[in-house]
Design an enzyme around this catalytic site. Structure first.
Site, mmCIF file in Angstrom:
data_model
loop_
_atom_site.group_PDB
_atom_site.id
_atom_site.type_symbol
_atom_site.label_atom_id
_atom_site.label_comp_id
_atom_site.label_asym_id
_atom_site.label_seq_id
_atom_site.Cartn_x
_atom_site.Cartn_y
_atom_site.Cartn_z
ATOM 1 N N LYS A 279 0.836 -1.204 0.000
ATOM 2 C CA LYS A 279 0.000 0.000 0.000
ATOM 3 C C LYS A 279 0.871 1.254 0.000
ATOM 4 C CE LYS A 279 -1.611 1.535 4.071
ATOM 5 N NZ LYS A 279 -1.241 2.930 4.327
ATOM 6 N N ASN A 280 1.906 1.269 0.837
ATOM 7 C CA ASN A 280 2.706 2.487 0.983
ATOM 8 C C ASN A 280 3.632 2.743 -0.202
ATOM 9 O OD1 ASN A 280 1.475 3.041 3.366
ATOM 10 N ND2 ASN A 280 3.265 2.667 4.670
ATOM 11 N N CYS B 257 -3.583 13.289 13.627
ATOM 12 C CA CYS B 257 -4.134 11.961 13.441
ATOM 13 C C CYS B 257 -3.898 11.184 14.715
ATOM 14 C CB CYS B 257 -3.546 11.252 12.231
ATOM 15 S SG CYS B 257 -2.046 10.364 12.561
ATOM 16 N N ARG C 193 2.131 14.542 13.475
ATOM 17 C CA ARG C 193 2.478 14.318 12.075
ATOM 18 C C ARG C 193 2.426 15.566 11.194
ATOM 19 N NH1 ARG C 193 0.246 8.497 10.272
ATOM 20 N NH2 ARG C 193 2.025 8.574 8.885
ATOM 21 N N ASP D 59 5.808 0.488 11.730
ATOM 22 C CA ASP D 59 4.552 -0.132 11.286
ATOM 23 C C ASP D 59 4.432 -1.605 11.710
ATOM 24 O OD1 ASP D 59 3.752 2.238 10.217
ATOM 25 O OD2 ASP D 59 4.073 1.693 8.128
ATOM 26 N N ARG E 108 -8.233 -0.506 5.622
ATOM 27 C CA ARG E 108 -7.440 0.520 4.934
ATOM 28 C C ARG E 108 -6.157 -0.075 4.372
ATOM 29 N NH1 ARG E 108 -5.542 5.065 8.397
ATOM 30 N NH2 ARG E 108 -4.346 5.189 6.492
#
Ligand code: UD1
Length: 422
Positions: free
Chosen positions: A23-24, A118, A123, A309, A401
């Site tokens: 995804k990233n 967030c 961030r 992560d 997500r």
């Protein structure tokens, strides 16, 4: 429709699971098609909500985005006629900020809603903005929007990032590819996702020196759109780490396929330190049970260090180790939201600022728990795999997500899991 996962703990896992595209990596690569003059087909796109959000953002700008199937996306950005990334999209996904560099480089102006705070911390995007200012952009904040202008286009510059930033590096590298003149970047993020952005630009004919290092020299095209070839997204190293944790926490032998072990060096080393066996054969990584699961010491840092992560997943895994593990979160100030939910399952975790001490070996009991952000949620799923009884993980839109077919993949490994409606 709100969904939750019903997970009955205690099943041993076995077999293999295929890893999706990252995804990233896919997100910055989709944004990068904004500087392409031709249609680009991206393969190995993960079928997750964040990708749909980015496709919607690109469509709002005037691009066409067509999914030939769930994992193949063709983007034609030639018809882009808007330069505004609106609040309603950006608030759904912070990574929307990735359109800032490409839009400004192509159109000499853009308006991107500020992402705001967030769940995992403040961030800021100051590093993205100051780099663009060095490249000649004029930046103002108006009504919650970053309004950036660069008449005549962006200019090459010498930029030193004060901190390593992943999406910041991707934004500026992409902007530099279209700028007038040469950009020199220092302290660039080394994450494989950043490297792939550089490689796709290089394949489009952009001269980039230093790919894979923290020092890049990029020759801009002088505003000319690029001819970007079709490509395939790299495997998701965080998804791979998560399934390997599922094998580890149940002390089972499982394999992930379609993975890149080179991107997982720090993670695989931790599994081995904890006593698990790791076997690598081509794109397949197998984890073998430990005789005795040892506690771990983790410090999250930039790549090639241990990824933030994967921190929540290893916090959950530490619950089955024999002894106290220490987990030091250095990147984000508030990334321990899983801790209070894990406590509801009986976990003994002490938090002291950004350091968690996890007492392993206690019994975990099933509970109703709530997902709070993408990776924190995967820790809850992992704990539920070994908790006694039936857990329910709520608000799994956070998981959707970033994890493709999560419950289908877990089921294929033998987990007792179901997706149900609230
Ligand atoms: C990316 C990843 C995210 C991962 C993170 C760190 C994507 C879409 N997201 O997020 O999953 O957790 O990298 O590996 O790829 N910072 C500033 N000013 C800035 C930018 C960042 O101070 O302008 C700080 C951040 O607050 C944070 C650190 O730098 O403490 C690293 O953040 P960054 O690498 O930018 O994270 P993201 O790119 O947002």
């Amino acid at each position: 429709m709100m969904h939750f996962l019903r997970i009955k703990g205690g099943a041993k896992l076995s077999g293999e699971v295929g890893i999706s595209g990252a995804k990233n990596a896919a997100l910055p690569l989709m944004a990068l098609t904004l500087i392409s003059k031709n249609r680009v087909t991206i393969r190995n796109i993960p079928n997750v909500a964040d990708i749909k959000t980015m496709a919607q953002l690109l469509r709002n700008l005037g691009a066409s985005c067509e999914f030939a199937n769930e994992n193949s996306l063709t983007i034609d950005a030639s018809g882009v006629n808007s330069t505004t990334a609106t609040y309603d999209i950006v608030r759904k996904m912070r990574a929307s900020i990735l359109v800032l560099g490409p839009l400004l480089a192509r159109f000499g102006r853009c308006e991107v809603s500020l992402p705001g705070g967030c769940a995992i911390g403040q961030r800021p995007i100051d590093l993205h903005l100051s780099a663009l200012e060095k490249m000649g952009a004029n930046i103002e904040i108006k009504q919650g929007y970053v309004v950036a202008t660069a008449e005549g286009g962006l200019k090459g510059a010498n930029i030193v990032f004060d901190k390593v930033t992943v999406t910041g590096s991707e934004n500026i590298v992409t902007a530099a590819a279209l700028a007038h003149g040469t950009t020199r970047l220092l302290n660039v993020a080394l994450e494989p996702e950043v490297v792939q952005v550089c490689e796709i630009l290089a394949a489009a004919g952009v001269k980039i020196e230093g790919i894979g290092t923290s020092e890049l020299t990029i020759e801009g095209s002088g505003g000319k759109l690029l001819k970007i070839s079709d490509f395939e997204v790299i495997p998701d190293r965080i998804e791979a780490a998560t399934y390997l944790c599922a094998g580890a926490i149940t002390n089972s032998k499982i394999s992930v396929t379609g993975a890149n072990a080179k991107h997982l060096t720090a993670v695989l080393a931790k599994f081995e330190e904890m006593g698990f066996g790791i076997r690598i054969s081509g794109d397949k990584i197998t984890i073998l049970p430990a005789e005795k699961i040892r506690p771990c010491e983790i410090v999250t840092t930039e790549y090639p260090g241990f990824p933030t992560d994967a921190q929540a997943q290893f916090t959950a895994l530490s619950l089955v180790a024999n002894g106290v593990s220490t987990i030091d979160e250095r990147l984000f100030e508030n990334r321990f939201m899983h801790v209070s939910e894990l406590a509801r399952m009986g976990a003994d975790i002490r938090l002291n600022g950004h350091i968690a001490s996890v007492q392993g070996g206690g019994e975990l009991n099933a509970a109703d728990v709530m997902a709070t952000d993408l990776r924190a949620s995967s820790a809850l799923v992992l704990a539920a795999l070994v908790a006694k009884g039936v857990s329910r993980v709520h608000r799994i839109y956070h998981l959707d997500r970033g994890y493709e077919n999560l419950e289908i993949k877990l089921k294929a490994l033998g987990a007792d899991v179901e997706r149900l409606e609230e």
